[in-house]
Design a protein around this motif. Structure first.
Motif: not given
Length: 186
Positions: A57-61
């Protein structure tokens, strides 16, 4: 939220005159400056904000992790909590240096880290006031939380803060509380 144990990272406790009930840390018979104690006794921890990523899911901003890196006596990296990206780390030594301005009037009384270092407090002795005909010693305590869920606090309390239990009691009995959020130019 992490449960904070009533322990101190490698006995990081400093006290003037009297030891804490736990007999940990260092007791000084002479008055010292908070900044020097913070540096010399290991209260200046390497704490940083880290991006959070989830596999696939990648990075949670919207969130960052508040992480204490390894220190000389603890090889673990510890996540203290989570916060928004606007969260600002207020370094323990910066607090101690600022309190040095007050130690001529209100001498340093105690300093400690609780748990893995996620809570840092410094207590200054404000002397004795008379309340209702009784002599009551007052303390100014600075309490810094690195957990993303609590603000930095200044309190005036009749409780000499020396551990988690007296910190809780001191917060409850505070006659003055000033709160500074960990955002912006904290």
């Amino acid at each position: 939220r992490r449960q904070v144990d009533n322990v101190m990272l490698d006995n990081r406790f400093w006290s003037f005159r009297e030891p804490g009930w736990h007999y940990k840390g260092r007791v000084s018979k002479v008055r010292e400056l908070a900044g020097r104690v913070a540096r010399d006794d290991g209260f200046d921890l390497p704490i940083s904000l880290r991006s959070i990523s989830v596999d696939g899911y990648g990075i949670d901003p919207t969130r960052v992790a508040i992480v204490r890196d390894r220190v000389k006596d603890d090889d673990r990296q510890v996540i203290f909590g989570y916060a928004s990206p606007e969260y600002v780390i207020l370094p323990n030594v910066r607090i101690a240096d600022a309190l040095d301005e007050l130690t001529g009037m209100f001498p340093l009384e105690t300093m400690a880290l609780l748990g893995d270092g996620e809570i840092y407090f410094v207590t200054l002795d404000m002397g004795v006031d008379e309340v209702g005909g009784e002599a009551v010693r007052q303390y100014l305590a600075a309490v810094n939380y690195h957990d993303g869920g609590h603000a930095f606090r200044f309190i005036v309390t009749p409780v000499r803060v020396g551990c988690q239990n007296t910190l809780i009691t001191g917060l409850k009995q505070a006659s003055v509380t000033n709160v500074i959020e960990h955002i912006g130019d904290a």
